[in-house]
Design an enzyme around this catalytic site. Structure first.
Site, mmCIF file in Angstrom:
data_model
loop_
_atom_site.group_PDB
_atom_site.id
_atom_site.type_symbol
_atom_site.label_atom_id
_atom_site.label_comp_id
_atom_site.label_asym_id
_atom_site.label_seq_id
_atom_site.Cartn_x
_atom_site.Cartn_y
_atom_site.Cartn_z
ATOM 1 N N HIS A 120 0.923 -1.242 -0.023
ATOM 2 C CA HIS A 120 -0.186 -0.031 0.220
ATOM 3 C C HIS A 120 0.934 1.295 0.015
ATOM 4 C CE1 HIS A 120 -3.679 -2.207 0.966
ATOM 5 N NE2 HIS A 120 -3.238 -2.953 1.566
ATOM 6 N N LYS A 121 1.990 1.140 0.970
ATOM 7 C CA LYS A 121 2.898 2.441 0.983
ATOM 8 C C LYS A 121 3.535 2.334 -0.516
ATOM 9 C CE LYS A 121 4.223 2.768 5.545
ATOM 10 N NZ LYS A 121 5.571 2.668 6.737
ATOM 11 N N GLU A 123 13.112 -4.501 13.291
ATOM 12 C CA GLU A 123 11.874 -4.153 14.291
ATOM 13 C C GLU A 123 11.957 -2.935 14.934
ATOM 14 O OE1 GLU A 123 8.967 -5.518 14.237
ATOM 15 O OE2 GLU A 123 9.216 -7.007 12.808
ATOM 16 N N ASP A 149 8.548 6.021 7.284
ATOM 17 C CA ASP A 149 7.768 5.588 8.781
ATOM 18 C C ASP A 149 6.712 6.614 9.171
ATOM 19 O OD1 ASP A 149 7.874 3.801 10.676
ATOM 20 O OD2 ASP A 149 8.971 5.180 12.051
ATOM 21 N N ALA A 150 5.544 6.043 9.718
ATOM 22 C CA ALA A 150 4.307 6.845 10.048
ATOM 23 C C ALA A 150 3.778 6.415 11.242
ATOM 24 C CB ALA A 150 3.376 6.753 8.833
ATOM 25 N N LYS A 156 -7.019 9.356 -1.510
ATOM 26 C CA LYS A 156 -6.471 9.575 -0.296
ATOM 27 C C LYS A 156 -4.985 10.550 -0.444
ATOM 28 C CE LYS A 156 -3.715 6.801 3.237
ATOM 29 N NZ LYS A 156 -3.499 5.300 3.522
ATOM 30 N N ARG A 186 1.581 10.868 3.880
ATOM 31 C CA ARG A 186 2.524 10.397 3.134
ATOM 32 C C ARG A 186 2.612 10.915 1.695
ATOM 33 N NH1 ARG A 186 0.557 5.888 3.863
ATOM 34 N NH2 ARG A 186 1.937 5.485 5.642
#
Ligand code: IMP
Length: 189
Positions: A15-16, A40, A68-69, A166, A172
């Site tokens: 998706h990203k 991680e 990173d979100a 979106k 993003r």
């Protein structure tokens, strides 16, 4: 055929990839996912993105981005924020809605940091999307907390939108547009 330059993205979240690809296409870049060590990491979004991009570049030797979100909810003092991935995996959307039960102030925002690692270092790009947490999940598109987040200026949740819609609002997409501007100003990488 127009030949596009490529920027790699270290993520397994397609998706990203699709969301960022749709923006970078506008400045002549294609975005391709690449295998990089799975780290991680949780914590400060900027530090996580910077570190992960540095590691990905040291492995691939190619211009690579890491994104990173996090979702920051005002009434919960910014929770889950940088811990959004862990919270999504553990208590999930239902858990967030339970925590928000009876709370009138539904304001929240998404924040995104894109780190681009290239031959002269790492450059960060950021984007923020204000909105609110709805009472019930709506929609089946997207990922993560999309079904419960409604951006300011829309009556739909992210999960009720196609990627293009979106991207009008999202954190993003804003970070990716800043990356596009940088690529244009710096004559690419
Ligand atoms: P990550 O660490 O950047 O992969 O994202 C942390 C978590 O935040 C993800 O697991 C998602 O649950 C959530 N998240 C990040 N961006 C979005 C988004 O655009 N929509 C919905 N949830 C998101």
């Amino acid at each position: 055929m127009v030949s596009r330059r490529v920027i790699y993205i270290a993520t397994s979240n397609m998706h990203k990839v699709e969301e960022i690809r749709s923006i970078l296409r506008e400045c002549g870049y294609n975005v391709e996912p690449i295998d990089a060590p799975k780290l991680e990491l949780q914590g400060d979004l900027q530090k996580v993105a910077l570190y992960a991009a540095t590691v990905a570049y040291s492995v691939t030797g190619k211009p690579v981005i890491v994104e990173d979100a996090g979702l920051f909810i005002k009434a919960l003092n910014g929770f889950p924020g940088p811990y959004s991935a862990y919270v999504y995996k553990t208590i999930g959307i239902d858990g967030i809605l339970k925590l928000m039960h009876g709370i009138k102030d539904r304001r929240a925002y998404f924040y995104s940091v894109i780190a681009l690692a290239h031959s002269s270092g790492v450059t960060l790009f950021e984007g923020k999307c204000n909105g609110s947490i709805v009472n019930e999940p709506r929609g089946s598109k997207g990922f993560g907390f999309d079904p419960i987040f409604m951006p300011e200026g829309s009556t739909k949740t992210f999960a009720e939108m196609e990627i293009e819609e979106k991207n009008i609002y999202s954190h993003r997409a804003q970070a990716a547009r800043a990356l596009c501007r940088w690529l244009e100003e710096n004559c690419g990488i």
